[in-house]
Design a protein around this motif. Sequence first.
Motif, short mmCIF file in Angstrom:
data_model
loop_
_atom_site.label_atom_id
_atom_site.label_comp_id
_atom_site.label_asym_id
_atom_site.label_seq_id
_atom_site.Cartn_x
_atom_site.Cartn_y
_atom_site.Cartn_z
N GLN A 1 5.02 29.56 38.39
CA GLN A 1 3.84 29.08 38.92
C GLN A 1 3.35 28.12 40.01
OE1 GLN A 1 1.76 26.52 35.35
NE2 GLN A 1 0.00 26.56 36.77
N GLY A 2 3.19 28.79 40.78
CA GLY A 2 3.02 28.09 42.79
C GLY A 2 4.20 28.28 42.46
N ARG A 3 4.94 27.31 43.40
CA ARG A 3 6.61 27.59 43.68
C ARG A 3 7.72 26.85 42.48
NH1 ARG A 3 3.06 29.50 46.40
NH2 ARG A 3 3.05 30.15 48.40
N GLU A 4 7.01 27.06 41.46
CA GLU A 4 7.44 26.34 39.99
C GLU A 4 8.66 27.37 39.40
OE1 GLU A 4 7.29 23.17 36.50
OE2 GLU A 4 5.75 23.24 37.82
N LEU A 5 9.34 27.06 39.17
CA LEU A 5 9.53 28.69 37.94
C LEU A 5 9.72 27.83 36.71
CD1 LEU A 5 11.37 31.51 37.40
CD2 LEU A 5 13.61 29.90 38.00
N ILE A 6 8.84 28.68 35.55
CA ILE A 6 8.43 27.91 34.61
C ILE A 6 9.83 28.19 33.25
CG2 ILE A 6 7.31 27.65 32.49
CD1 ILE A 6 6.65 26.65 35.78
N SER A 7 10.05 29.87 33.31
CA SER A 7 11.53 30.45 32.14
C SER A 7 11.20 31.81 33.82
CB SER A 7 10.67 30.95 31.22
OG SER A 7 9.35 32.06 31.49
#
Length: 349
Positions: free
Chosen positions: A23-29
């Motif tokens: 999401q955006g520049r964030e790794l969720i999984s």
Amino acid sequence: MAQAPRVLGIESTCDETAAAIVQGRELISNVVASSMQEHARYGGVIPEIASRAHAQSFIPVVEQALHDAHLTLDDIDAIVVSAGPGLAGCLAVGVSGAKALALAANKPLYGINHVIGHIAVTQLQFGAFPERTMALIVSGGHTSLLEVHDIARDVRVKGTTLDDAAGECFDKVARLLGFPYPGGPYIDRHARLGDPHALRVPQGLTQGRAGAEHPFDFSFSGVKTAVARWVEQETAQGHEIPVDDVCASLAYSVADVLAKKAITACVDADVYTLVVGGGFSANSQLRAALQQYGERHGIEVRLPELKLCTDNGAMVAQLGVNLIEAGCAPSPLDCPIDSAMPLDQVYMQ
């Protein structure tokens, strides 16, 4: 879209089946299932075995990525999949599965260039790209320099390999030395123990007329041949092969060429950020050489953390985020795969 795009990325170009949510520049999984052990006995990837492994792993990997993120397909804004380059059978499994998910969940689909994904993934560590960026792609099948003016719309090839890629060169020498597949990590490990100047290993396209005509192109076929001939000659004379020295000399030569040409390309284009991607970017000699030359010339070198060097879904998802943020239209649901997708094509349109 009020919030940053939340994207499911799917990767199946070779021997890893992977899915990730960004999401955006964030790794969720980030989930990866590798069939590498099944190929090791053959000394290389067998496309039929890899394709079958993708078919078996696709649903469990996607389900695990969603589970780890505490999300469902309803929560995803788009589905992104590697459409090339890569092994045709492997690509077909991933793209077919992604199309089915997109159709069933009524989500937009993006079929992206797997190689450019290796560049995009560094944003998870370093944030968005500067206005102009140089990228060095080093993997088993690719060694290229790319000018990135816009990661979603404008990527240009500045240099590429004219024969063997760096990873292919390592794999072939590793096989000669009797290392298991994949041989790159074994060469890296032994290189740390040897003398990098024990053997005179050539550096292709760096001197004379060839170097002038191909300042940013690469050639590693001669490197592989020179090392192979030296080992064969020493063996024929009954000499014990100094494996550590052979690995160190090979690794030094290849890393030095890659680093020098990449940094020179930055200076030539007046670019001050170099992004590095691909499985070979995990090589410790290359990472050290790039940092050394980068510091010398005032170039910021962005090296991905090791888990993001090899094929993964995060790099696919991140490039998908870039496409959505840039307002790029989705790929058609009947978009094809392209096992030889050109490196200046970001995605299927």
